[in-house]
Design a protein around this motif. Sequence first.
Motif, PDB file in Angstrom:
ATOM      1  N   PRO A 107      -7.094  13.410 -10.262  1.00  0.00           N
ATOM      2  CA  PRO A 107      -8.547  13.015  -9.075  1.00  0.00           C
ATOM      3  C   PRO A 107      -7.951  11.913  -8.409  1.00  0.00           C
ATOM      4  N   LEU A 108      -8.057  10.256  -9.236  1.00  0.00           N
ATOM      5  CA  LEU A 108      -7.991   9.033  -8.934  1.00  0.00           C
ATOM      6  C   LEU A 108      -6.753   7.936  -8.119  1.00  0.00           C
ATOM      7  N   GLY A 109      -5.890   8.935  -8.509  1.00  0.00           N
ATOM      8  CA  GLY A 109      -4.086   9.379  -8.198  1.00  0.00           C
ATOM      9  C   GLY A 109      -4.001   9.147  -7.009  1.00  0.00           C
ATOM     10  N   LEU A 110      -4.632  10.598  -6.120  1.00  0.00           N
ATOM     11  CA  LEU A 110      -4.370  11.208  -5.351  1.00  0.00           C
ATOM     12  C   LEU A 110      -5.596  10.573  -4.212  1.00  0.00           C
ATOM     13  N   LEU A 111      -6.612  10.273  -5.080  1.00  0.00           N
ATOM     14  CA  LEU A 111      -8.122   9.364  -4.346  1.00  0.00           C
ATOM     15  C   LEU A 111      -7.110   7.939  -3.956  1.00  0.00           C
ATOM     16  N   GLY A 112      -7.136   7.441  -4.691  1.00  0.00           N
ATOM     17  CA  GLY A 112      -6.434   6.285  -4.535  1.00  0.00           C
ATOM     18  C   GLY A 112      -4.609   6.094  -3.320  1.00  0.00           C
ATOM     19  N   ALA A 113      -4.907   7.164  -3.779  1.00  0.00           N
ATOM     20  CA  ALA A 113      -2.908   7.166  -2.596  1.00  0.00           C
ATOM     21  C   ALA A 113      -3.376   7.603  -0.547  1.00  0.00           C
ATOM     22  N   ALA A 114      -4.593   8.434  -0.759  1.00  0.00           N
ATOM     23  CA  ALA A 114      -5.091   8.719   0.059  1.00  0.00           C
ATOM     24  C   ALA A 114      -5.297   7.726   1.037  1.00  0.00           C
ATOM     25  N   LEU A 115      -7.000   6.548   0.033  1.00  0.00           N
ATOM     26  CA  LEU A 115      -7.456   5.795   0.602  1.00  0.00           C
ATOM     27  C   LEU A 115      -6.510   4.304   0.903  1.00  0.00           C
ATOM     28  N   PHE A 140       1.095  -0.747  -0.107  1.00  0.00           N
ATOM     29  CA  PHE A 140       0.051   0.018  -0.119  1.00  0.00           C
ATOM     30  C   PHE A 140       0.729   0.741   0.054  1.00  0.00           C
ATOM     31  N   GLY A 141       2.078   0.775   0.649  1.00  0.00           N
ATOM     32  CA  GLY A 141       2.611   2.071   0.757  1.00  0.00           C
ATOM     33  C   GLY A 141       3.585   2.083  -0.685  1.00  0.00           C
ATOM     34  N   LEU A 142       3.423   1.687  -1.531  1.00  0.00           N
ATOM     35  CA  LEU A 142       3.795   1.803  -3.075  1.00  0.00           C
ATOM     36  C   LEU A 142       2.819   2.481  -4.103  1.00  0.00           C
ATOM     37  N   LEU A 143       1.567   1.544  -3.783  1.00  0.00           N
ATOM     38  CA  LEU A 143       0.445   2.510  -3.941  1.00  0.00           C
ATOM     39  C   LEU A 143       0.235   3.824  -3.711  1.00  0.00           C
ATOM     40  N   ALA A 144       1.137   4.133  -2.890  1.00  0.00           N
ATOM     41  CA  ALA A 144       0.083   5.656  -2.224  1.00  0.00           C
ATOM     42  C   ALA A 144       1.660   6.787  -3.862  1.00  0.00           C
ATOM     43  N   TRP A 145       2.545   5.877  -3.527  1.00  0.00           N
ATOM     44  CA  TRP A 145       3.140   6.621  -4.829  1.00  0.00           C
ATOM     45  C   TRP A 145       3.568   6.327  -5.679  1.00  0.00           C
ATOM     46  N   LEU A 146       3.102   5.318  -6.304  1.00  0.00           N
ATOM     47  CA  LEU A 146       2.193   5.347  -7.980  1.00  0.00           C
ATOM     48  C   LEU A 146       1.049   6.885  -7.833  1.00  0.00           C
ATOM     49  N   GLY A 147      -0.214   6.580  -6.760  1.00  0.00           N
ATOM     50  CA  GLY A 147      -1.039   7.256  -6.832  1.00  0.00           C
ATOM     51  C   GLY A 147      -0.982   9.107  -7.040  1.00  0.00           C
ATOM     52  N   ILE A 148       0.779   9.612  -6.788  1.00  0.00           N
ATOM     53  CA  ILE A 148       1.180  10.877  -6.676  1.00  0.00           C
ATOM     54  C   ILE A 148       1.899  11.288  -7.565  1.00  0.00           C
ATOM     55  N   GLY A 149       2.231   9.770  -8.621  1.00  0.00           N
ATOM     56  CA  GLY A 149       2.543   9.785  -9.838  1.00  0.00           C
ATOM     57  C   GLY A 149       3.852  10.032  -9.853  1.00  0.00           C
TER      58      GLY A 149
END
Lengths: 254, 291
Positions: free
Chosen positions: B106-114, B18-27
């Motif tokens: 927006p989807l990426g930022l939301l996903g990172a937060a989630l 989930f840490g990696l997903l958060a980084w991917l989410g913010i690009g």
Amino acid sequence: MTTLPQQTDRKLGLVIDLDTCVGCHACVISCKGWNTENYGAPLSDQDAYGADPSGTFLNRVHSYEVQPEAGAAQLVHFPKSCLHCDDAPCVTVCPTGASYKRVEDGIVLVNESDCIGCGLCAWACPYGAREMDQAAGVMKKCTLCVDRIYNENLPEEDRQPACVRTCPAGARHFGDLGDPESAVSQLVAERGGVDLMPEQGTKPVNKYLPPRPRDQLQGPEDSGEIDVLAPFLAPIDSGPKGFLGWLDRTLEKL
Amino acid sequence: MHPAPSVILFSSLSGMGFGLLAWLGIGLPAVTGWVAFVFFALAYLLAVGGLIASTFHLGHPERALKAFSQWRSSWLSREAWASVAALLTMAAYGAGLVFYDTRLWPLGLLGAALSLLTVLTTAMIYTQMKTVPRWHSVMTPLNFLSLSIAGGALLAGQVTAAMVLLVLAGAVQIATWWRGDRALAASGSDIATATRLGEKGSVRAFEPPHTGSNYLLREFVYQIGRKHALKLRVIAITLMVLLPLLLLLSPVFHHLAAALAVLSHAAGVLTSRWLFFAQAEHVVGIYYGKR
């Protein structure tokens, strides 16, 4: 819902008299007997006759030694089962809603068909009142014998928890602790009943009556009590008799 | 507490995932196409693999769906919702990157937060346990989140960020241990409050209720880890922070060194998470005269 009720109509629970309990474990056995044969999954045992026996119990009796600063140590037998807390932390952690506290009488129960066996409720209980059954994979706990206390097929005197019904010393009392006029509430008020681990903030319904001070071991002459018949009961000859008496007298002469 | 391998694997691996997903989410890194696919596949393997591992310790895994019902009160239920929401959101975001070369910000930022919310809910499951004083502190979510973000940075190849975050996570880890060692004594629970016999004299557990072991002792009174706690802490912090730092700082930094840094970090996190359980004292042990 595993949110707790704001308040319950009654607070059914137990009052356990630590002064009277003799540590016979009859409540443990009757609890296991009733609850393995009736409501829910049986209380299984593992390796019961082998080298490492272990099993599920809803009620267990510890024994503690209390050593006062002066005087003799005291042994206190300490039965412990679910305390049916007002702020039961075991209920709110449950993810499935299997654990709940009843609004009508405050009993904390587990709906076994909803239990996923995650064990979180047992983690949340400071008293060790919940045990995961190793055979059934569901959480077991004291039901306050909910299938006895309202059971009209039983004679009226049997409509109380199995542990209370069986206790030969009368150390266990069952009733509504939410009603200040009830016999159990009166008993708690009179004897100074206490909560276990109050710092945990669970607000247990079950109360424990502390043991009374024991009789003075040092005897009446030290305590200032006078018994007019005592001289007649005093031993006339406290010395040893028979062979030991002869030995004692002979050694005395040497 | 009994260190169940399924729960240790779950919280360590999915924390990194989930840490990696958060980084991917913010690009970060700003990947698309096949490269994005590899990054997302790794993140999902860790996150979902961890989630699947966590069902192994259930008595009735077939009823796991019921765990979605009690989000109003239960952190475990909230974790179920947060993880599914994070995985679905990031799947849509990832599909945009991989297949359409499009970044849906927006989807990426939301996903990172989630994703970070999922790690927080995992930590809260432990933090809420007043019965385990070592866990019942703001240090637990800080510990879980800082490790997740630092591990994610390492996996995402964010070298500078990873170095800073690793040092930060290491500091939080040491502070967590320092506080944890004093937690049981500070909790106010002892054999006197447990039995309420303390006013009469000093209380000692004389005889346990049973001659064998039981569920409570197996689950809550685990004492093996404590003997080697200090050595294991040194090993954990070395593998988790120091060795990855050295590898990232080495002048010959390339993919092999990065892979080694990730593996070392993961081994360190697993050691730390094992200690998190094995060292934790549950107050029920007090009734048995143990801790």
